[in-house]
Structures are given as structure tokens and as C-alpha cells.
Design a protein around this motif. Structure first.
Motif, short mmCIF file in Angstrom:
data_model
loop_
_atom_site.label_atom_id
_atom_site.label_comp_id
_atom_site.label_asym_id
_atom_site.label_seq_id
_atom_site.Cartn_x
_atom_site.Cartn_y
_atom_site.Cartn_z
N SER A 49 0.75 -1.19 -0.05
CA SER A 49 -0.22 0.07 -0.16
C SER A 49 0.96 1.29 -0.20
O SER A 49 0.53 2.20 -0.74
N SER A 50 2.00 1.27 1.00
CA SER A 50 2.86 2.41 0.75
C SER A 50 3.92 2.52 -0.59
O SER A 50 3.76 3.74 -1.07
N HIS A 51 4.01 1.55 -1.28
CA HIS A 51 4.52 1.55 -2.50
C HIS A 51 3.51 2.23 -3.75
O HIS A 51 3.90 3.01 -4.57
N LEU A 52 2.18 1.57 -3.57
CA LEU A 52 1.32 2.11 -4.41
C LEU A 52 0.98 3.50 -4.29
O LEU A 52 0.60 4.13 -5.30
N ALA A 53 0.97 4.13 -2.87
CA ALA A 53 0.43 5.61 -2.85
C ALA A 53 1.69 6.35 -3.51
O ALA A 53 1.42 7.36 -4.20
N ARG A 54 2.99 5.97 -3.43
CA ARG A 54 3.94 6.55 -3.91
C ARG A 54 3.84 6.64 -5.69
O ARG A 54 4.21 7.48 -6.19
N LEU A 55 3.45 5.22 -6.25
CA LEU A 55 3.24 5.12 -7.55
C LEU A 55 2.40 6.02 -8.22
O LEU A 55 2.23 6.89 -9.04
N GLU A 56 1.26 6.07 -7.31
CA GLU A 56 0.17 6.92 -7.67
C GLU A 56 0.42 8.39 -7.54
O GLU A 56 -0.12 9.22 -8.46
N ALA A 57 1.22 8.96 -6.44
CA ALA A 57 1.25 10.22 -6.37
C ALA A 57 2.49 10.63 -7.61
O ALA A 57 2.64 11.91 -8.16
N GLY A 58 3.09 9.76 -7.99
CA GLY A 58 4.30 9.94 -9.26
C GLY A 58 3.44 9.84 -10.62
O GLY A 58 4.16 10.10 -11.55
N GLY A 59 2.19 9.48 -10.81
CA GLY A 59 1.39 9.67 -11.80
C GLY A 59 1.40 8.28 -12.66
O GLY A 59 1.23 8.16 -13.98
N LEU A 60 2.01 7.43 -12.12
CA LEU A 60 2.22 6.09 -12.71
C LEU A 60 1.18 5.07 -12.61
O LEU A 60 0.94 4.12 -13.31
N VAL A 61 0.22 5.03 -11.72
CA VAL A 61 -0.77 4.12 -11.45
C VAL A 61 -2.01 4.79 -11.02
O VAL A 61 -1.89 6.16 -10.68
N ARG A 62 -3.29 4.28 -11.14
CA ARG A 62 -4.49 4.88 -10.75
C ARG A 62 -5.08 3.66 -9.71
O ARG A 62 -5.03 2.66 -10.05
N GLN A 63 -5.78 4.40 -8.50
CA GLN A 63 -6.48 3.45 -7.68
C GLN A 63 -7.77 3.78 -7.65
O GLN A 63 -7.96 5.17 -7.60
N ARG A 64 -8.52 2.98 -7.55
CA ARG A 64 -10.06 3.15 -7.23
C ARG A 64 -10.81 2.12 -6.41
O ARG A 64 -10.49 0.99 -6.55
N ARG A 65 -11.63 2.68 -5.65
CA ARG A 65 -12.33 1.81 -4.55
C ARG A 65 -13.59 1.18 -5.30
O ARG A 65 -14.46 1.81 -5.65
N GLN A 66 -13.71 -0.27 -5.10
CA GLN A 66 -15.17 -0.68 -5.43
C GLN A 66 -15.22 -1.85 -4.30
O GLN A 66 -14.74 -2.75 -4.43
N GLY A 67 -16.46 -1.46 -3.59
CA GLY A 67 -16.77 -2.34 -2.62
C GLY A 67 -15.87 -2.27 -1.32
O GLY A 67 -15.27 -1.19 -0.87
N ARG A 68 -15.11 -3.67 -1.08
CA ARG A 68 -14.31 -3.84 -0.03
C ARG A 68 -12.76 -3.48 -0.42
O ARG A 68 -11.84 -3.47 0.26
#
Length: 227
Positions: A49-68
Motif C-alpha cells: 500500500s505504501s509503494h502504491l501510494a508513491r506510484l499514484e503520487a508519481g502519476g504511474l498508477v491509478r487506484q479506485r475503490r469498489q466495494g471492499r
């Protein structure tokens, strides 16, 4: 301080082994959960989760919540193109990860490159379209000819609809295993979708492998890549 794009920051984001493994997994074009990406990277879920937050902040990935769950995708075609280019550079300079032979052969034959067909069959398709003057390549610029538009329509692809979209219709993408070009852009995506609709090929589990049936490969070579 130097002016211009900060490539060092992006390189640092991609260069971490865990983040590189997660980005590679997303090259299959599917949205994956943080837990699935943690397994791909061999790390704990909170670390992922920490790595993904950095990748999202860097514009490399997108995250979206669906359900849980939170689902993660690459931020777009440009990110996929950079990653495919880095894979080609790594392969060309001998920086390869060891994988079982059959799986490696299958990846090299046909695989998903984010949302289009890559590997030996992907470059064969591109070369055949160019040889038959269905696409015109001038350097890095690729365009669909009128003859190509007619051929794609006959194959069941709505070229006019694709042309109205924001994504480029045709784009050259350097194939990391073949070191030659395969077709990306909205047409490349539509061709892979149509191949799957016709039952010629299916994606192999959670991997990037695209497995053609014998009849499907024969039809592919006859109808799409005869040269």
C-alpha cells in the motif's frame, strides 16, 4: 538547480524491485487489488500500500475503490509504453529474470502489452499490415490507409468510432522480446479484442500470455497476418 523534466524521480519510482514487479504485473492490462500486487512483489500488504501510494503520487498508477477492495491500473498508455521500452532495454543488455522455459516461450510468442497484442505474433501482424499497405509507417508515425480502414471494417472493427476517440488510432510500440515494432493505439486494442471475440485466442490466467488455439492461429495467419 537544473530545469526540465525530473527523470530521476520517475526512475527511482520504477527502479525499486517491489514497485517494478507490481508495474510489470499491471502490464497485463487488468485491474489488480493491492493484495494481488503484494503477492506479485513478494511483500506484505501494508508495504504494498505504501509503494502504491508513491506510484499514484508519481502519476504511474491509478487506484479506485469498489466495494471492499481498491483496484489498481496503470495510469495510461504512455506509462505502458515506457515500461515496455525499459523491458526491451533490460533484455538487450542481458538483465533478465530466470523463468521456466515453456512459460518464457509462450510469453515470447504472444502476450498482452497493456491492451494490445505483442510478441512474435504481434510483430508478425504489424509487419503483415505494413507489407500489404494497410498501415503506413514513417519513422515513429503510423497511420491507417484507406485500404486498411476497409480491411479493418470487414474484420468487424468500427474504425470510424475509434477515430472519434481521444487515443491515437495507430501507434508503434517497440516489442521487448522481438526488438521490432508491434501495433498499439486504439486499433491495436480493438484487434486484440476482436481476436478474443472470435475465439481465436484467450488470455492465460493472471499472466500476460495470450494462448492461440491451433485453429485460431491458423485463422490469424490466414486473415490478419498472411505475409
Amino acid at each position: 538547480m537544473k530545469d526540465g523534466p525530473d527523470i530521476a524521480r520517475l526512475a527511482a519510482l520504477i527502479g525499486d524491485p517491489a514497485r517494478a514487479n507490481m508495474l510489470s504485473a499491471l502490464m497485463a492490462g487488468k485491474a489488480l487489488t493491492a493484495s494481488e500486487l503484494a503477492a506479485e512483489a513478494g511483500i506484505a500488504a501494508p508495504t504494498a500500500s505504501s509503494h502504491l501510494a508513491r506510484l499514484e503520487a508519481g502519476g504511474l498508477v491509478r487506484q479506485r475503490r469498489q466495494g471492499r477492495h481498491k483496484y489498481v491500473t496503470l495510469a495510461g498508455d504512455e506509462v505502458a509504453r515506457v515500461l515496455e521500452g525499459l523491458m526491451g532495454l533490460a533484455a538487450g543488455t542481458g538483465h533478465l529474470r530466470t523463468r521456466p522455459g515453456p512459460r518464457d516461450a509462450a510469453l515470447r510468442k504472444a502476450r498482452v502489452c497493456y491492451n494490445h497484442l505483442a510478441g512474435d505474433l504481434g510483430t508478425r501482424l504489424y509487419d503483415s499490415l505494413a507489407a500489404r499497405a494497410l498501415i503506413r509507417a514513417e519513422g515513429e508515425s503510423v497511420s491507417l490507409t484507406p485500404e486498411g480502414a476497409a480491411a479493418m471494417a470487414a474484420f468487424g472493427i468500427d474504425v470510424a468510432g475509434l477515430s472519434r476517440g481521444r487515443a491515437p488510432l495507430c501507434r508503434a510500440c517497440l516489442d521487448w522480446s522481438e526488438r521490432r515494432t508491434h501495433l498499439a493505439g486504439s486499433l491495436g486494442r480493438a484487434l486484440l479484442t476482436r481476436i478474443e471475440e472470435l475465439g481465436w485466442a484467450t488470455r492465460q490466467g493472471e499472466s500476460r500470455i495470450v494462448r492461440f488455439s491451433p485453429a485460431g492461429e491458423a485463422a490469424f495467419r490466414r486473415d490478419l497476418a498472411p505475409i
